[in-house]
Design a protein around this motif. Sequence first.
Motif, mmCIF file in Angstrom:
data_model
loop_
_atom_site.group_PDB
_atom_site.id
_atom_site.type_symbol
_atom_site.label_atom_id
_atom_site.label_comp_id
_atom_site.label_asym_id
_atom_site.label_seq_id
_atom_site.Cartn_x
_atom_site.Cartn_y
_atom_site.Cartn_z
ATOM 1 N N LYS A 29 0.840 -1.202 0.000
ATOM 2 C CA LYS A 29 0.000 0.000 0.000
ATOM 3 C C LYS A 29 0.877 1.255 0.000
ATOM 4 N N LYS A 30 0.458 2.256 -0.794
ATOM 5 C CA LYS A 30 1.102 3.561 -0.783
ATOM 6 C C LYS A 30 0.012 4.623 -0.714
ATOM 7 N N VAL A 31 0.194 5.566 0.202
ATOM 8 C CA VAL A 31 -0.777 6.645 0.377
ATOM 9 C C VAL A 31 -0.033 7.979 0.354
ATOM 10 N N LEU A 32 -0.476 8.888 -0.507
ATOM 11 C CA LEU A 32 0.076 10.237 -0.571
ATOM 12 C C LEU A 32 -0.885 11.195 0.133
ATOM 13 N N LEU A 33 -0.345 11.958 1.084
ATOM 14 C CA LEU A 33 -1.166 12.874 1.887
ATOM 15 C C LEU A 33 -0.649 14.306 1.749
ATOM 16 N N TRP A 34 -1.604 15.264 1.711
ATOM 17 C CA TRP A 34 -1.284 16.674 1.759
ATOM 18 C C TRP A 34 -1.844 17.256 3.046
ATOM 19 N N LYS A 35 -1.155 18.279 3.560
ATOM 20 C CA LYS A 35 -1.626 18.935 4.778
ATOM 21 C C LYS A 35 -2.294 20.265 4.404
ATOM 22 N N ASP A 36 -3.602 20.409 4.771
ATOM 23 C CA ASP A 36 -4.320 21.633 4.402
ATOM 24 C C ASP A 36 -4.076 22.738 5.421
ATOM 25 N N GLN A 45 -5.098 19.488 8.640
ATOM 26 C CA GLN A 45 -5.685 18.164 8.439
ATOM 27 C C GLN A 45 -5.010 17.489 7.242
ATOM 28 N N TRP A 46 -4.892 16.177 7.352
ATOM 29 C CA TRP A 46 -4.286 15.426 6.259
ATOM 30 C C TRP A 46 -5.336 15.048 5.229
ATOM 31 N N VAL A 47 -4.990 15.283 3.962
ATOM 32 C CA VAL A 47 -5.898 15.016 2.852
ATOM 33 C C VAL A 47 -5.259 13.939 1.967
ATOM 34 N N LYS A 48 -6.020 12.921 1.671
ATOM 35 C CA LYS A 48 -5.515 11.840 0.818
ATOM 36 C C LYS A 48 -5.651 12.229 -0.646
ATOM 37 N N VAL A 49 -4.551 12.089 -1.399
ATOM 38 C CA VAL A 49 -4.572 12.321 -2.842
ATOM 39 C C VAL A 49 -4.947 10.988 -3.492
ATOM 40 N N SER A 50 -6.214 10.844 -3.838
ATOM 41 C CA SER A 50 -6.752 9.530 -4.194
ATOM 42 C C SER A 50 -6.128 8.924 -5.446
ATOM 43 N N ASP A 51 -5.870 9.744 -6.489
ATOM 44 C CA ASP A 51 -5.341 9.153 -7.716
ATOM 45 C C ASP A 51 -3.832 8.909 -7.650
ATOM 46 N N LYS A 52 -3.188 9.311 -6.560
ATOM 47 C CA LYS A 52 -1.779 9.005 -6.352
ATOM 48 C C LYS A 52 -1.585 7.989 -5.217
ATOM 49 N N SER A 53 -2.667 7.476 -4.708
ATOM 50 C CA SER A 53 -2.621 6.474 -3.637
ATOM 51 C C SER A 53 -3.218 5.170 -4.158
ATOM 52 N N PHE A 54 -2.688 4.066 -3.706
ATOM 53 C CA PHE A 54 -3.179 2.777 -4.194
ATOM 54 C C PHE A 54 -2.750 1.664 -3.249
ATOM 55 N N SER A 55 -3.407 0.544 -3.395
ATOM 56 C CA SER A 55 -3.059 -0.668 -2.645
ATOM 57 C C SER A 55 -3.452 -1.871 -3.494
ATOM 58 N N GLY A 56 -2.822 -3.004 -3.227
ATOM 59 C CA GLY A 56 -3.146 -4.200 -4.002
ATOM 60 C C GLY A 56 -2.051 -5.239 -3.926
ATOM 61 N N ALA A 57 -2.062 -6.135 -4.898
ATOM 62 C CA ALA A 57 -1.101 -7.236 -4.915
ATOM 63 C C ALA A 57 0.307 -6.717 -5.179
ATOM 64 N N ALA A 58 1.266 -7.430 -4.630
ATOM 65 C CA ALA A 58 2.677 -7.092 -4.822
ATOM 66 C C ALA A 58 3.424 -8.331 -5.321
ATOM 67 N N ALA A 59 4.488 -8.104 -6.042
ATOM 68 C CA ALA A 59 5.333 -9.197 -6.541
ATOM 69 C C ALA A 59 6.786 -8.768 -6.415
ATOM 70 N N SER A 65 10.599 -5.000 -6.557
ATOM 71 C CA SER A 65 9.199 -5.326 -6.255
ATOM 72 C C SER A 65 8.279 -4.287 -6.869
ATOM 73 N N THR A 66 7.029 -4.659 -7.008
ATOM 74 C CA THR A 66 6.019 -3.746 -7.518
ATOM 75 C C THR A 66 4.764 -3.854 -6.658
ATOM 76 N N THR A 67 4.140 -2.719 -6.408
ATOM 77 C CA THR A 67 2.906 -2.670 -5.626
ATOM 78 C C THR A 67 1.758 -2.283 -6.546
ATOM 79 N N ALA A 68 0.772 -3.170 -6.656
ATOM 80 C CA ALA A 68 -0.401 -2.954 -7.508
ATOM 81 C C ALA A 68 0.007 -2.654 -8.948
ATOM 82 N N PHE A 69 1.232 -3.012 -9.317
ATOM 83 C CA PHE A 69 1.772 -2.779 -10.651
ATOM 84 C C PHE A 69 1.696 -1.300 -11.048
ATOM 85 N N ARG A 70 1.786 -0.427 -10.015
ATOM 86 C CA ARG A 70 1.777 1.017 -10.265
ATOM 87 C C ARG A 70 3.047 1.686 -9.755
#
Length: 323
Positions: A263-270, A274-288, A306-311
């Motif tokens: 999992k990778k999550v990108l957050l901005w501070k407003d 408060q922390w804001v999640k940047v949804s299109d730059k955050s992702f989670s899923g299978a890894a190899a 390694s790759t996370t969610a192939f992103r």
Amino acid sequence: MLTGLKHITTILFLAVFFLPQAMAGSFKGMETGRAENGRDWNAVLSRYSSLCDSCLMLRARVGSGISVSQESAQRLITRFVSLNKNIKDSASELSESQKAEFRRTTRRFLTAISGGGKADDIVLDPLPEMFGIMDDYAAWKEQEDYPAPATMQDRPVTEEPDPELPMRKKVAFGIQAVISVPVPAEGLMLSVRKGRWGGWCRLSSNFKGSSYAYSCNSEGRIDDGSYVWTQGVTRKSYSEITAGVITSVTDWLSVYAGAGCGKKVLLWKDLDSQWVKVSDKSFSGAAAEVGVMFKWKHLTLSSGLSTTAFRMASANIGIGVSF
């Protein structure tokens, strides 16, 4: 001469003491054993039979009044008993026919030493009660007779080197400290193997929180159509766990591969902190993950991709020890 005969007989009796216990404790485990390719057990069993013949010939020489070195006799019998134990310890690698040959040679030795060379002469008391050599002695005695070789007394006592026995595979463990980039992260990689094959597991994280108050896209647009005002502070939260198999290519090089999740999550501070999640730059899923591991003595080095969610791709570098 009588002293020498008594000494040799004592050594042979000790051999008889240990061999029945070896037989009683090992044949049950042999029944489920399976032979492995590449083991020259035929040569080992041939040497075992040759040592048996030499021991029995030694007994015949002493009985005939021929002088025999007590030191040589003790060394010969010790080698025979030691080889018996080594074969027993690796019984699972023998084929059924090889197990049968091992039984025949051992029983031939026990029969000749205990009963003067003929199965019908063997003394049942007190050996079976003392050692538990076999619960059904009569059954195997009726199946086959194991006489000593007819030309035994004509054969010289030889002390040829024992063939190299296959090494029993031991379990090896490894631990490494791992760093990952481009998102800086630390972690551990554990491995365990027996022989060429084994397994591994890696856990990496930058140990930064991923909780947030609301989300937006990478342009700052919130779901209600408004835009977020930030302080220019960002935070990346990253974690990944993978596991798989590892195999040795050479003594110093191994390759590994596996899968897991990340999992990778990108957050901005407003402006309200408060922390804001940047949804299109955050992702989670299978890894190899795939990689190589180098070994020098007890030191190990690994390099993997390694790759996370192939992103997102990450490089993982590790250093540690094996034992």
